[in-house]
Design an enzyme around this catalytic site. Structure first.
Site, mmCIF file in Angstrom:
data_model
loop_
_atom_site.group_PDB
_atom_site.id
_atom_site.type_symbol
_atom_site.label_atom_id
_atom_site.label_comp_id
_atom_site.label_asym_id
_atom_site.label_seq_id
_atom_site.Cartn_x
_atom_site.Cartn_y
_atom_site.Cartn_z
ATOM 1 N N ARG A 1 -82.143 4.086 57.176
ATOM 2 C CA ARG A 1 -80.993 4.437 58.000
ATOM 3 C C ARG A 1 -79.682 4.341 57.237
ATOM 4 N NH1 ARG A 1 -82.526 2.222 64.020
ATOM 5 N NH2 ARG A 1 -84.444 3.415 64.165
ATOM 6 N N ASP B 1 -74.769 2.826 76.290
ATOM 7 C CA ASP B 1 -75.451 2.527 75.045
ATOM 8 C C ASP B 1 -74.417 2.053 74.032
ATOM 9 O OD1 ASP B 1 -78.462 3.319 73.949
ATOM 10 O OD2 ASP B 1 -76.986 3.128 72.348
#
Length: 283
Positions: free
Chosen positions: A50, A155
Site C-alpha cells: 500500500r 469511514d
C-alpha cells in the site's frame, strides 16, 4: 532526505523498495496512534504494497525517505497515510443473513414506530455498498417514501467516502444484487461497464468522513448500527471503548450488527445476542 539505512531489513531484497524493521515499527506506531489499527509484522507485505504506491508518487527510494517526509509534513500527508493504511473490502449484500434479519425482525418493529423516524448508521462504510444495500432493503419494504428515513455512512478514508457519495461502481460489482433490485435502483453507463445508484437511493444515504477514535458529532440515536469487520483491526481496549460508545448511540432495544469474525463476548454486557452476529442493546 535519508541516505543512511537504519535498522534490520524486513523487506526489500526482492522488492522495489527497502523497508526495515524500524520503518515498519514506526508505521505501525503511527497507524495505532491515528487510526487505532493494530499492525503486526505478519502484515508487512500488505503495508509494503500500500505505501509503495505513495513512494512511487513522491519518487522516494526507501521507506525511511517517506517516513522522514511524513514526520516533517504530517498535517498535509496524514490523510494520504491514513487512506493507504485502512482496509476497504466490501460488496453489495455482503453477509446476506444480516439483511434477512432486517427484513424479518427489524423492519416490522420500525413500522410500528409512531414518529415514523428511522435512523441507521453504516459505520466503516467503505465505498458505500453496505449503506446502499440497507437503502435498497428499506425501499423494498416501503420505508423509503413513507417514513423519515436517513442512513448515515461514515469511514476514516476520505477517498472511499467520496466514491460512496458518487454511487458509481464497476458493473461486475452487481453479481450479488438481485435482478429486480438492479432494475429498480441502478442506471447503467452507455458502454455498460459502470453502474450508478439512482438519485432516489443516493438521497437516503449521507456520507461523512469520521475517525472512530475521535469525537462523534451525531446528536440523536440510531435504530440500527452496522459496524461490520471494523473492530477486528483494533486492540481489545479500543474494542471495549467502541462497543460501549455504540451502545450510547442506540436506544434500549436498538440493534448492533457486527462482522462474521467478530464477537462482543468479554467486551461489553450492554447487549444480548439475538442472531448470528446481531446484538440488541439491553441498557
Amino acid at each position: 532526505m535519508n541516505v543512511h539505512v537504519a535498522g534490520k531489513p524486513l523487506l526489500g531484497d526482492d522488492k522495489e523498495f527497502l523497508m526495515t524493521e524500524r520503518d515498519f515499527d514506526e508505521i505501525a506506531d503511527l497507524a495505532l496512534k491515528h487510526t487505532g489499527i493494530v499492525l503486526g509484522r505478519h502484515k508487512a507485505n500488505m503495508v509494503y504494497g500500500r505505501i509503495a504506491r505513495r513512494l512511487r508518487q513522491l519518487k522516494y527510494s526507501t521507506f525511511a525517505d517517506y517516513l522522514e517526509y511524513l514526520r516533517e509534513h504530517f498535517s498535509e500527508e496524514s490523510t494520504n497515510f491514513i487512506n493507504l493504511i485502512t482496509t476497504n473490502l466490501t460488496s453489495f449484500y455482503r453477509e446476506p443473513h444480516h439483511f434477512d434479519f432486517l427484513n424479518e425482525t427489524v423492519i416490522p418493529e420500525l413500522k410500528r414506530k409512531t414518529d415514523k423516524k428511522i435512523r441507521i448508521w453504516s459505520s466503516g462504510c467503505s465505498i458505500g455498498q453496505e449503506a446502499y444495500t440497507i437503502a435498497f432493503t428499506m425501499a423494498e419494504a416501503h420505508l423509503a417514501a413513507s417514513y423519515d428515513l436517513k442512513i448515515l455512512a461514515t469511514d476514516l478514508d476520505s477517498n472511499v467516502v467520496q466514491t460512496g457519495s458518487e454511487g458509481i461502481y464497476p458493473a461486475d460489482n452487481l453479481m450479488s444484487v438481485p435482478d429486480e433490485v438492479v432494475e429498480k435502483y441502478f442506471e447503467r453507463s452507455r458502454d455498460g461497464n459502470q453502474v450508478r445508484v439512482k438519485k432516489s437511493m443516493r438521497d437516503l444515504v449521507h456520507f461523512k468522513r469520521l475517525n472512530l477514535l475521535e469525537s462523534w458529532p451525531m446528536k440523536g440515536k440510531f435504530d440500527v448500527i452496522f459496524c461490520r469487520n471494523v473492530v477486528i483491526y483494533f486492540n481489545r481496549d479500543t474494542q471495549k471503548t467502541l462497543f460501549n460508545r455504540y451502545a450510547d448511540y442506540l436506544p434500549t432495544g436498538g440493534y448492533l450488527i457486527i462482522g462474521h469474525s467478530e464477537s462482543l463476548n468479554g467486551l461489553t454486557d450492554r447487549f444480548k445476542s439475538v442472531g448470528n452476529t446481531v446484538y440488541q442493546k439491553v441498557y
